[in-house]
Design an enzyme around this catalytic site. Structure first.
Site, short mmCIF file in Angstrom:
data_model
loop_
_atom_site.label_atom_id
_atom_site.label_comp_id
_atom_site.label_asym_id
_atom_site.label_seq_id
_atom_site.Cartn_x
_atom_site.Cartn_y
_atom_site.Cartn_z
CG ASN A 5 -48.79 -23.75 -16.52
OD1 ASN A 5 -49.18 -22.82 -15.81
ND2 ASN A 5 -47.52 -23.89 -16.88
CB SER A 61 -52.19 -28.85 -24.35
OG SER A 61 -53.49 -28.28 -24.26
CB CYS A 62 -51.21 -27.76 -19.30
SG CYS A 62 -50.62 -26.31 -20.22
CB THR A 63 -54.65 -24.94 -22.28
OG1 THR A 63 -53.53 -24.13 -21.89
CG2 THR A 63 -55.87 -24.05 -22.42
CB ILE A 105 -43.67 -32.25 -17.97
CG1 ILE A 105 -44.39 -30.95 -18.34
CG2 ILE A 105 -44.69 -33.38 -17.77
CD1 ILE A 105 -45.32 -30.41 -17.26
CG HIS A 153 -50.01 -20.79 -20.72
ND1 HIS A 153 -48.73 -21.09 -20.27
CD2 HIS A 153 -50.64 -21.99 -20.87
CE1 HIS A 153 -48.61 -22.41 -20.16
NE2 HIS A 153 -49.74 -22.98 -20.51
N GLY A 156 -53.82 -24.02 -29.71
CA GLY A 156 -54.69 -24.99 -30.36
C GLY A 156 -55.66 -25.64 -29.40
CG ASN A 178 -37.90 -24.00 -20.08
OD1 ASN A 178 -37.49 -22.97 -19.57
ND2 ASN A 178 -37.88 -25.17 -19.45
NE ARG A 195 -47.68 -19.60 -23.95
CZ ARG A 195 -46.73 -20.45 -24.32
NH1 ARG A 195 -45.47 -20.24 -23.94
NH2 ARG A 195 -47.02 -21.50 -25.05
#
Length: 487
Positions: free
Chosen positions: A459, A294-296, A142, A322, A354, A326, A376
């Protein structure tokens, strides 16, 4: 098709290419001299290639039902470049469509009416805010994408100045700087950096498209005095995820030269979790620590907001598919999290999220109405959220898609919600998409009070763009958007 007809089609293409080539320097001039950001139905035209500009024109057919030509927009851009305009985001695509609908109108008179708020509004030195120093604390996925966007926007009126990055390490500085530069220069997912990057080892700086970025080596915030680098009142963007509460992030504020902190992860405790476009107005001048969620959460909240406004959300389940990150293991190894120790490259990994619970921090009206889970999957970027919802008001797929399409182009959520209606798209098609989420119309299911909406999202990059928007809000960098929204 006759030979002459074929030649005519090719000639039309070449003519459009020529006009797009002439448009590029005019768009750049408006950006650098007047702080005017030209867009095409929300898609920036700044630093775009000829082919990208032509594709953005063709995109209009999908949302307006009519294809827009560069022959329609070039005269508008040219006329704008001859006006003394003040800072703004101007959608030349919408201007062109509106002008075509007013057949016979005088272009100069039309533009003077539509852009009356900014005509003769530019004065040398005028701005939409004060320059803001920005420090990236951490330089991972990011952090590097934020650096790319900040540098990209540095030429106009963005006013956000990337001054430094903070990383750990006390080894060979020359080798470390080269590695940092290399990771910024080349990215396996997002491609090469558009520009040049050089290194000054003695000064410990990266020079990125003319932006001098200090590299500060520190193991904790307590070691840093930003004023020693002539950095003052900076916003510290924490990309590490190490600290998520007020006590931990408050360490940044104890540094000389730091004024505020922005967390690129969900915040804990009383920290405001902001989804730009939804609750960004909740950021006050007194807020010194803010979370970008978060991205989501950023991907689903705007879509849930507009669905709840129109149809009412009774309850629902959010399933996130998703890309791996990392924090997972490349091959099986110990991991403190359940299942995440198994190979990310070989497995679909069921894990917790979450995001569904976090929705209520931006949309209190949906408190307790959503559940969520995540899988994932072995892809490096671009994820999908599946919104399985019970609605208060019944609908069908066609009506639901039409509503979401309109929200994506003619609402205040234009930067957050994108819309695609193609049976051919797959996840890699959305790498680099700047929206928080993209509705996949072909996948929409709606029958009475039950609806399933599929939302793609980059994301990494889409989320980074949301973070930049929060940075602008925290820094009071505001832009007027023209033409004005009807209704």
């Amino acid at each position: 098709m006759s030979q002459q007809a074929l030649e005519n089609v090719f000639q039309d293409w070449q003519n459009n290419e020529a006009l797009a080539e002439q448009m590029i320097p005019l768009v750049g001039q408006l950006y650098r001299q007047n702080n005017v950001v030209a867009t095409m139905f929300g898609r920036s035209l700044i630093k775009r290639s000829v082919i990208r500009i032509l594709k953005d024109h063709r995109f209009v057919r999908k949302i307006e039902g009519t294809e827009l030509s560069v022959e329609d927009t070039f005269p508008i851009v040219k006329a704008m470049s001859e006006l003394n305009l003040g800072p703004a985001h101007v959608d030349v695509g919408k201007l062109a469509v509106n002008f075509k609908r007013q057949s016979g109108s005088d272009l100069d008179a039309f533009l003077r009416d539509e852009l009356s708020d900014i005509i003769d509004g530019y004065k040398p030195g005028a701005s939409t805010g004060e320059p803001q120093d920005v420090v990236l604390y951490g330089f991972g996925r990011i952090g590097r994408l934020l650096a790319r966007v900040l540098v990209e926007k540095a030429g106009g009126g963005n006013l956000l100045r990337l001054r430094a990055i903070v990383v750990r390490g006390r080894g060979d500085v020359a080798k470390d700087l080269e590695k940092r530069a290399s990771l910024l220069r080349r990215d396996s997912v997002h491609g090469p950096f558009e520009g040049t990057i050089s290194i000054d080892v003695e000064a410990r700086t990266l020079i990125v498209n003319g932006n001098v970025v200090q590299v500060i080596y520190a193991d904790s915030p307590s070691e840093i005095d930003y004023t020693a680098y002539d950095i003052n009142n900076a916003v510290i963007v924490d990309n590490t995820g190490i600290w998520r509460d007020e006590a931990g992030l408050g360490q940044h504020l104890e540094c000389k030269g730091a004024a505020k902190a922005l967390l690129t992860a969900p915040g804990k405790g009383d920290i405001k979790n902001i989804v730009f476009g939804i609750n960004h107005s909740a950021i006050s001048d007194e807020d010194r620590i803010v979370s970008a969620a978060s991205c989501t959460t950023n991907a689903i909240v705007p879509v849930l907001k507009v669905l709840n406004d129109e149809y009412g959300v009774v309850n629902g389940h959010v399933e996130t598919v998703h890309a791996y990150t990392n924090d997972q293991n490349l091959i099986d190894n110990y991991h403190k999290g359940d299942r995440r120790g198994r190979s990310a490259a070989l497995n679909m990994v069921l894990t917790e999220t979450g995001a569904a619970k976090a929705v209520s921090k931006a949309l209190p009206e949906l408190e307790g109405k959503l559940t969520g889970n995540a899988i994932r999957v072995p892809t490096p970027n671009v994820s999908m959220a599946i919104l399985n919802l019970t609605l208060d008001k019944g609908t069908d797929a066609e009506a639901l898609n039409d509503y979401l399409r309109r929200m994506s182009i003619d609402s205040s959520y234009q930067k957050q919600i994108d819309f695609v209606d193609s049976a051919e798209v797959v996840s890699s098609d959305f790498v680099g998409n700047r929206h928080a989420g993209i509705v996949d119309a072909k996948a929409t299911i709606a029958n009475g009070n039950h609806a399933v909406v599929y939302v793609w999202y980059d994301n990494e990059f889409g989320y980074s763009c949301q973070v930049i928007r929060i940075l602008q809000q925290m820094s009071n960098v505001q832009f007027l958007k023209l033409p004005r929204q009807v209704g």
